[in-house]
Scaffold this active site. Structure first.
Site, PDB file in Angstrom:
ATOM      1  N   LEU A   1      49.252  36.976  40.481  1.00 49.06           N
ATOM      2  CA  LEU A   1      47.861  36.839  40.050  1.00 49.06           C
ATOM      3  C   LEU A   1      47.902  36.103  38.711  1.00 49.06           C
ATOM      4  CD1 LEU A   1      46.247  40.347  40.798  1.00 49.06           C
ATOM      5  CD2 LEU A   1      45.914  38.215  42.052  1.00 49.06           C
ATOM      6  N   ASP A   2      46.946  35.214  38.488  1.00 47.40           N
ATOM      7  CA  ASP A   2      46.900  34.480  37.223  1.00 47.40           C
ATOM      8  C   ASP A   2      46.722  35.452  36.053  1.00 47.40           C
ATOM      9  OD1 ASP A   2      46.796  32.227  38.804  1.00 47.40           O
ATOM     10  OD2 ASP A   2      44.598  32.078  38.682  1.00 47.40           O
ATOM     11  N   LYS A   3      47.055  34.963  34.880  1.00 46.76           N
ATOM     12  CA  LYS A   3      46.917  35.799  33.675  1.00 46.76           C
ATOM     13  C   LYS A   3      45.489  36.353  33.550  1.00 46.76           C
ATOM     14  CE  LYS A   3      47.689  35.633  28.715  1.00 46.76           C
ATOM     15  NZ  LYS A   3      48.093  34.809  27.566  1.00 46.76           N
TER      16      LYS A   3
ATOM     17  N   ARG B   1      40.394  29.804  42.407  1.00 46.17           N
ATOM     18  CA  ARG B   1      39.714  29.071  41.319  1.00 46.17           C
ATOM     19  C   ARG B   1      39.521  27.604  41.710  1.00 46.17           C
ATOM     20  NH1 ARG B   1      40.005  32.249  36.541  1.00 46.17           N
ATOM     21  NH2 ARG B   1      41.415  34.002  36.900  1.00 46.17           N
TER      22      ARG B   1
END
Ligand code: URA
Length: 237
Positions: free
Chosen positions: A105-107, A190
């Site tokens: 998962l992205d930051k 995103r």
């Protein structure tokens, strides 16, 4: 199954350190096949022995599976010199198990992250061939609509020409939506929403297969998965 020392058995469950395990055993808290065992070096076959601690049954697991509610602001990596990782959120007894995150998962993304020491399991969850769906909630700058949902269903082509597999967008007439994808390309959700002119303001993963995030965990919270929950990863919701 190969015989194991009782202190190693306890330690492998991720319950405590080896020295804490020895203390618990010497304190008479452990029973093997109905008898109190006081020697940490006592061997047992984890596949057949009945082990109890403080009267509660303990089931040996060769492999470990945890669910975390990943908070925003930490990176999905096993180590990093500069930034806080999801591994830094684990209690010390779990750091010894050799866990790693299943996918990424992205930051700035929060929500359901699986951690395991089982490479085959991780591969099955991540591989697009398995078709395991991941569902996200997104807050966006824009109003997703039926045309966006159709574009997702047909398989979006991203700005750099990357073609995505068909995905599901559920819209509600508000600036938020649910997105289900069956692959895990870099920044996929995103980039998909950006490709439709809607930058993502917040992103949270809610489920993997039919396994839902336990919202009671809270940011950084963790729980071990039971067998039923493990199976749910490979079922459709
Ligand atoms: N898609 C993204 O864009 N970010 C994530 O963290 C997960 C899926």
């Amino acid at each position: 199954m190969a015989q194991l020392r009782l202190d190693k058995f306890l330690c492998d469950l991720g319950l405590c350190s080896r020295s804490e395990a020895r203390e618990r055993i010497r304190a008479g808290r452990l029973c093997v096949d109905g008898r109190v065992v006081l020697r940490p070096e006592q061997k047992l076959d984890p596949a057949c022995a009945t082990v109890q601690m403080d009267g509660q049954p303990l089931r040996y697991r060769e492999r470990h599976y945890y669910m975390m509610d990943k908070p925003e602001g930490v990176i999905t990596a096993t180590e990093d010199d500069a930034q806080k990782t999801v591994m830094d959120l684990l209690p010390p007894e779990l750091r010894r198990l050799g866990l790693f995150p299943v996918g990424r998962l992205d930051k700035d993304t929060s929500g359901l992250l699986l951690l395991t020491d089982d490479g085959d399991f991780a591969h099955r969850v991540i591989s697009p061939k398995s078709g395991v769906k991941k569902r996200y909630w997104a807050l966006v700058d824009g109003l997703p609509d039926a045309e966006d949902a159709l574009a997702f269903a047909q398989g979006l082509v991203l700005g750099d020409g990357t073609r995505c597999l068909p995905a599901v967008l559920e819209y509600s007439g508000k600036n938020e939506c649910f997105v289900s994808v069956q692959e895990g390309k870099y920044h996929q959700v995103r980039r998909m929403l950006a490709a439709r002119g809607m930058p993502v303001l917040k992103l949270r993963r809610l489920s993997i297969g039919a396994l839902r995030l336990d919202e009671k965990l809270g940011p950084g919270g963790l729980c071990e998965l039971n067998d039923e929950q493990l199976c749910m990863v490979f079922l459709d919701r």
